[in-house]
Design an enzyme around this catalytic site. Structure first.
Site, mmCIF file in Angstrom:
data_model
loop_
_atom_site.group_PDB
_atom_site.id
_atom_site.type_symbol
_atom_site.label_atom_id
_atom_site.label_comp_id
_atom_site.label_asym_id
_atom_site.label_seq_id
_atom_site.Cartn_x
_atom_site.Cartn_y
_atom_site.Cartn_z
ATOM 1 C CG HIS A 84 55.619 10.021 34.545
ATOM 2 N ND1 HIS A 84 54.457 10.319 35.214
ATOM 3 C CD2 HIS A 84 55.251 9.260 33.482
ATOM 4 C CE1 HIS A 84 53.422 9.776 34.580
ATOM 5 N NE2 HIS A 84 53.884 9.128 33.526
ATOM 6 N NE ARG A 101 48.907 10.021 35.256
ATOM 7 C CZ ARG A 101 47.894 9.161 35.394
ATOM 8 N NH1 ARG A 101 47.263 9.061 36.561
ATOM 9 N NH2 ARG A 101 47.513 8.398 34.381
ATOM 10 C CG HIS A 114 46.659 3.554 31.968
ATOM 11 N ND1 HIS A 114 47.605 2.558 31.818
ATOM 12 C CD2 HIS A 114 47.364 4.678 32.301
ATOM 13 C CE1 HIS A 114 48.810 3.050 32.030
ATOM 14 N NE2 HIS A 114 48.686 4.330 32.327
ATOM 15 C CE LYS A 135 46.311 12.530 32.458
ATOM 16 N NZ LYS A 135 46.666 11.621 31.339
ATOM 17 N NE ARG A 194 51.137 6.790 35.492
ATOM 18 C CZ ARG A 194 49.997 6.294 35.966
ATOM 19 N NH1 ARG A 194 49.884 6.041 37.269
ATOM 20 N NH2 ARG A 194 48.980 6.049 35.163
ATOM 21 C CE1 TYR A 211 54.491 2.670 31.661
ATOM 22 C CE2 TYR A 211 52.136 2.391 31.380
ATOM 23 C CZ TYR A 211 53.211 3.186 31.689
ATOM 24 O OH TYR A 211 53.017 4.498 32.014
#
Length: 301
Positions: free
Chosen positions: A241, A135, A268, A159, A244, A277
């Site tokens: 992004h 990210r 995740h 994050k 990613r 995805y």
């Protein structure tokens, strides 16, 4: 109250990108109603949520609920949380991500590699960004010491300072090996372990005038670097992004839909996030249709 709530979230370790999103929704709430956290009603909240695009309403409601729960916890609100009266906002259908193609990724790396200023530095940046699924926050925190060539791993902090290790291979290793052995222009020294990978650079019409690897760049500078790289590559602009999203989709394509492996690589918390995805994984769809065609041919025989 919004400012105090954001400070509370920041102290709790919330990621800066999450705080920016939270602030944007709560700022809209603040300017769209004359109420405060004590007097705001479910009707006020619904009217504000109607102003927000449908795809973003679920996220906005989460941040509004967080503010009101904090208000009750801190004693700023003495009545029940009005979010309990808001209808459950359904998830919108997952969008198919506008990912980069293989030739586009190659063009992006080539454009970085041939940059008029710091070509090797930009090559390493482009390869790390596109080959690790990092990210923007991970890129801004990335230091030289986080790239381990011996173990062929990159340590990413994203994050809320969560850490994850991502394997690297091929071009990334080769470029970073050269990067470690080349002195910075103007500084007369090779990269040090504490140096940042994305650092401030100044230049004029005649070339490079300054750089400081001991400091990270801002989000806006990072985005500008990405925009200029895509312009040189003659690749249609998509947000950083999206690299990613491309990495995630390609991982699923390459592994035939290995959700667990992709989940670990992407960091995740839930496999449900990784499953999104699959909607962009063209090879996964092709494999499914090929299997169906083979099955039907067997039925006909």
């Amino acid at each position: 109250s919004v400012a105090e709530y954001l400070a509370w979230k920041r102290l709790s370790g919330a990621a800066e990108s999450s705080l920016v999103t939270c602030e944007s929704y709560l700022a809209r709430l603040a300017v769209s109603t004359d109420a405060d956290v004590e007097t705001i009603t479910a009707e006020d909240l619904m009217l504000v949520l109607e102003l927000i695009p449908p795809r973003s309403r679920r996220s906005a409601s989460v941040h509004m609920n967080g503010l009101l729960k904090w208000a009750i916890l801190s004693g700023k609100r003495t009545t029940p949380n009005p979010m309990g009266m808001i209808p459950k906002i359904q998830k919108t259908p997952p969008r198919v991500h506008d990912i980069f193609s293989g030739p586009e990724l190659a063009a992006i790396v080539d454009a970085a590699r041939t940059s008029p200023i710091l070509p090797l530095v930009n090559e390493v940046r482009a390869l790390l960004l596109t080959e690790t699924g990092m990210r923007a926050g991970g890129a801004l925190h990335l230091r030289v010491r986080d790239v381990n060539l011996y173990e062929r791993r990159v340590l990413l902090r994203e994050k809320g300072d969560k850490e994850r290790l991502v394997p690297i291979r091929g071009e990334v290793i080769q470029a970073f090996d050269r990067y470690l052995l080349e002195s910075y222009p103007l500084l007369g020294r090779e990269p040090l372990p504490d140096d940042y990978l994305w650092f401030p650079v100044t230049a004029n019409g005649t070339g490079l005038t300054g750089l400081d690897p001991t400091r990270p760049v801002s989000y806006s500078t990072f985005w500008l670097w990405w925009k200029k790289t895509l312009e040189r590559a003659d690749v249609r602009y998509r947000k950083p992004h999206m690299s990613r999203h491309t990495y995630a989709t390609n991982i699923l394509d390459a592994t035939g839909g290995n959700l667990y492996g992709a989940q670990m690589l992407l960091g995740h918390a839930s496999p449900a996030t990784t499953e999104l995805y699959l909607h962009s994984s063209s090879l996964h769809k092709d494999l499914a249709v090929d299997a169906l065609a083979a099955f039907r041919n067997l039925q006909r025989d």
